[in-house]
Scaffold this motif. Sequence first.
Motif, PDB file in Angstrom:
ATOM      1  N   GLU A  38       0.840  -1.195   0.000  1.00  0.00           N
ATOM      2  CA  GLU A  38       0.000   0.000   0.000  1.00  0.00           C
ATOM      3  C   GLU A  38       0.877   1.247   0.000  1.00  0.00           C
ATOM      4  O   GLU A  38       1.940   1.269   0.617  1.00  0.00           O
ATOM      5  CB  GLU A  38      -0.894   0.025   1.240  1.00  0.00           C
ATOM      6  CG  GLU A  38      -2.072  -0.920   1.144  1.00  0.00           C
ATOM      7  CD  GLU A  38      -3.042  -0.707   2.284  1.00  0.00           C
ATOM      8  OE1 GLU A  38      -3.304   0.458   2.659  1.00  0.00           O
ATOM      9  OE2 GLU A  38      -3.531  -1.721   2.796  1.00  0.00           O
ATOM     10  N   ASP A  39       0.403   2.279  -0.669  1.00  0.00           N
ATOM     11  CA  ASP A  39       1.105   3.555  -0.728  1.00  0.00           C
ATOM     12  C   ASP A  39       1.029   4.227   0.652  1.00  0.00           C
ATOM     13  O   ASP A  39      -0.049   4.602   1.092  1.00  0.00           O
ATOM     14  CB  ASP A  39       0.451   4.440  -1.793  1.00  0.00           C
ATOM     15  CG  ASP A  39       1.182   5.752  -2.005  1.00  0.00           C
ATOM     16  OD1 ASP A  39       2.069   6.098  -1.194  1.00  0.00           O
ATOM     17  OD2 ASP A  39       0.856   6.439  -2.984  1.00  0.00           O
ATOM     18  N   PRO A  40       2.162   4.391   1.338  1.00  0.00           N
ATOM     19  CA  PRO A  40       2.133   4.980   2.680  1.00  0.00           C
ATOM     20  C   PRO A  40       2.156   6.503   2.680  1.00  0.00           C
ATOM     21  O   PRO A  40       2.016   7.134   3.725  1.00  0.00           O
ATOM     22  CB  PRO A  40       3.415   4.431   3.317  1.00  0.00           C
ATOM     23  CG  PRO A  40       4.357   4.327   2.163  1.00  0.00           C
ATOM     24  CD  PRO A  40       3.492   3.909   0.991  1.00  0.00           C
ATOM     25  N   ARG A  41       2.341   7.122   1.521  1.00  0.00           N
ATOM     26  CA  ARG A  41       2.547   8.572   1.462  1.00  0.00           C
ATOM     27  C   ARG A  41       1.302   9.375   1.812  1.00  0.00           C
ATOM     28  O   ARG A  41       1.403  10.515   2.245  1.00  0.00           O
ATOM     29  CB  ARG A  41       3.038   8.983   0.069  1.00  0.00           C
ATOM     30  CG  ARG A  41       4.355   8.319  -0.314  1.00  0.00           C
ATOM     31  CD  ARG A  41       4.708   8.590  -1.750  1.00  0.00           C
ATOM     32  NE  ARG A  41       3.646   8.085  -2.627  1.00  0.00           N
ATOM     33  CZ  ARG A  41       3.520   8.397  -3.904  1.00  0.00           C
ATOM     34  NH1 ARG A  41       4.383   9.211  -4.475  1.00  0.00           N
ATOM     35  NH2 ARG A  41       2.536   7.883  -4.628  1.00  0.00           N
ATOM     36  N   ASP A  42       0.111   8.810   1.626  1.00  0.00           N
ATOM     37  CA  ASP A  42      -1.127   9.541   1.899  1.00  0.00           C
ATOM     38  C   ASP A  42      -1.562   9.390   3.361  1.00  0.00           C
ATOM     39  O   ASP A  42      -2.735   9.231   3.653  1.00  0.00           O
ATOM     40  CB  ASP A  42      -2.243   9.052   0.963  1.00  0.00           C
ATOM     41  CG  ASP A  42      -2.017   9.494  -0.467  1.00  0.00           C
ATOM     42  OD1 ASP A  42      -1.402  10.552  -0.681  1.00  0.00           O
ATOM     43  OD2 ASP A  42      -2.455   8.775  -1.378  1.00  0.00           O
ATOM     44  N   ASN A  43      -0.636   9.471   4.248  1.00  0.00           N
ATOM     45  CA  ASN A  43      -0.893   9.290   5.665  1.00  0.00           C
ATOM     46  C   ASN A  43      -1.596  10.523   6.247  1.00  0.00           C
ATOM     47  O   ASN A  43      -1.087  11.642   6.110  1.00  0.00           O
ATOM     48  CB  ASN A  43       0.435   9.048   6.382  1.00  0.00           C
ATOM     49  CG  ASN A  43       0.273   8.818   7.841  1.00  0.00           C
ATOM     50  OD1 ASN A  43       0.030   9.747   8.595  1.00  0.00           O
ATOM     51  ND2 ASN A  43       0.427   7.568   8.250  1.00  0.00           N
ATOM     52  N   PRO A  44      -2.749  10.339   6.897  1.00  0.00           N
ATOM     53  CA  PRO A  44      -3.494  11.484   7.438  1.00  0.00           C
ATOM     54  C   PRO A  44      -2.717  12.291   8.486  1.00  0.00           C
ATOM     55  O   PRO A  44      -2.849  13.501   8.564  1.00  0.00           O
ATOM     56  CB  PRO A  44      -4.738  10.861   8.066  1.00  0.00           C
ATOM     57  CG  PRO A  44      -4.805   9.463   7.588  1.00  0.00           C
ATOM     58  CD  PRO A  44      -3.453   9.081   7.097  1.00  0.00           C
ATOM     59  N   ARG A  45      -1.907  11.616   9.286  1.00  0.00           N
ATOM     60  CA  ARG A  45      -1.112  12.327  10.299  1.00  0.00           C
ATOM     61  C   ARG A  45      -0.109  13.252   9.618  1.00  0.00           C
ATOM     62  O   ARG A  45       0.082  14.388  10.036  1.00  0.00           O
ATOM     63  CB  ARG A  45      -0.407  11.329  11.213  1.00  0.00           C
ATOM     64  CG  ARG A  45       0.382  11.988  12.322  1.00  0.00           C
ATOM     65  CD  ARG A  45       1.092  10.934  13.182  1.00  0.00           C
ATOM     66  NE  ARG A  45       1.776  11.539  14.278  1.00  0.00           N
ATOM     67  CZ  ARG A  45       1.256  11.728  15.484  1.00  0.00           C
ATOM     68  NH1 ARG A  45       0.037  11.355  15.737  1.00  0.00           N
ATOM     69  NH2 ARG A  45       1.968  12.286  16.440  1.00  0.00           N
ATOM     70  N   LEU A  46       0.525  12.759   8.554  1.00  0.00           N
ATOM     71  CA  LEU A  46       1.478  13.576   7.818  1.00  0.00           C
ATOM     72  C   LEU A  46       0.767  14.754   7.156  1.00  0.00           C
ATOM     73  O   LEU A  46       1.242  15.887   7.200  1.00  0.00           O
ATOM     74  CB  LEU A  46       2.207  12.730   6.772  1.00  0.00           C
ATOM     75  CG  LEU A  46       3.199  13.462   5.877  1.00  0.00           C
ATOM     76  CD1 LEU A  46       4.295  14.121   6.696  1.00  0.00           C
ATOM     77  CD2 LEU A  46       3.791  12.502   4.861  1.00  0.00           C
ATOM     78  N   GLN A  47      -0.371  14.497   6.561  1.00  0.00           N
ATOM     79  CA  GLN A  47      -1.128  15.568   5.907  1.00  0.00           C
ATOM     80  C   GLN A  47      -1.516  16.642   6.926  1.00  0.00           C
ATOM     81  O   GLN A  47      -1.377  17.837   6.661  1.00  0.00           O
ATOM     82  CB  GLN A  47      -2.374  14.994   5.235  1.00  0.00           C
ATOM     83  CG  GLN A  47      -3.125  16.027   4.419  1.00  0.00           C
ATOM     84  CD  GLN A  47      -4.288  15.420   3.646  1.00  0.00           C
ATOM     85  OE1 GLN A  47      -4.814  14.370   4.006  1.00  0.00           O
ATOM     86  NE2 GLN A  47      -4.682  16.077   2.592  1.00  0.00           N
ATOM     87  N   GLN A  48      -1.958  16.225   8.096  1.00  0.00           N
ATOM     88  CA  GLN A  48      -2.331  17.180   9.145  1.00  0.00           C
ATOM     89  C   GLN A  48      -1.129  17.986   9.592  1.00  0.00           C
ATOM     90  O   GLN A  48      -1.209  19.197   9.788  1.00  0.00           O
ATOM     91  CB  GLN A  48      -2.955  16.442  10.337  1.00  0.00           C
ATOM     92  CG  GLN A  48      -3.446  17.385  11.429  1.00  0.00           C
ATOM     93  CD  GLN A  48      -4.586  18.253  10.953  1.00  0.00           C
ATOM     94  OE1 GLN A  48      -5.559  17.744  10.459  1.00  0.00           O
ATOM     95  NE2 GLN A  48      -4.464  19.561  11.120  1.00  0.00           N
ATOM     96  N   ALA A  49       0.015  17.326   9.752  1.00  0.00           N
ATOM     97  CA  ALA A  49       1.236  18.020  10.190  1.00  0.00           C
ATOM     98  C   ALA A  49       1.653  19.081   9.180  1.00  0.00           C
ATOM     99  O   ALA A  49       1.995  20.208   9.550  1.00  0.00           O
ATOM    100  CB  ALA A  49       2.362  17.003  10.389  1.00  0.00           C
ATOM    101  N   LEU A  50       1.619  18.724   7.899  1.00  0.00           N
ATOM    102  CA  LEU A  50       1.998  19.681   6.856  1.00  0.00           C
ATOM    103  C   LEU A  50       1.003  20.824   6.773  1.00  0.00           C
ATOM    104  O   LEU A  50       1.387  21.984   6.573  1.00  0.00           O
ATOM    105  CB  LEU A  50       2.127  18.966   5.519  1.00  0.00           C
ATOM    106  CG  LEU A  50       3.271  17.964   5.406  1.00  0.00           C
ATOM    107  CD1 LEU A  50       3.093  17.062   4.192  1.00  0.00           C
ATOM    108  CD2 LEU A  50       4.603  18.690   5.356  1.00  0.00           C
TER     109      LEU A  50
END
Length: 181
Positions: free
Chosen positions: A162-174
Amino acid sequence: MIKKIYLILISILFVLAACQAPVVEEEVEAPLEGEPFALYLLGDSQITGPDIKNYDLDQLPLAAIPIITTDNLDSYDWDNHGMNLSPLAYQQLLAIFSGGIPSSGVPFVILAYEQPVYAGAFWTLLSSLSFDGVIILQPSDPAGQSLYITLGYPGTGNFTGEDPRDNPRLQQALEDAGKLR
């Protein structure tokens, strides 16, 4: 008679009170703390790009200092997973990798609010090895400032999982850091 009515009213009040929905306090999420975005190399140079799949994220030993942080990041293009770095940060990456990248890659871990989100590897176009993980191609353009986080080498057909790049935690942090575009 009045006593009887009074007892009936009290009984009705007890029944109504028992039927009332409990008051639920709203849960307020605590703000996330720490560095919103960081990219670390590993603290163990014996671990190669392909080796990272043999470790849980929490087991990967990180270097003492990240090579990219929120401060070095001008913006992050979520749709293309492109990092636009400050000129100084990009020049520092060029210096780090000026001696080249081994054909088995240089592993990294991306953290959001100091929690590992996913691992990948810096990869060189000179590598004859395929890789089924997340990659960042070796920075090489002295005039450039962007790095793209892609899947698989030499192409996306080599990626598995699975593509790990679309992580919600990362999106929220950015988003919290004002770097997301």
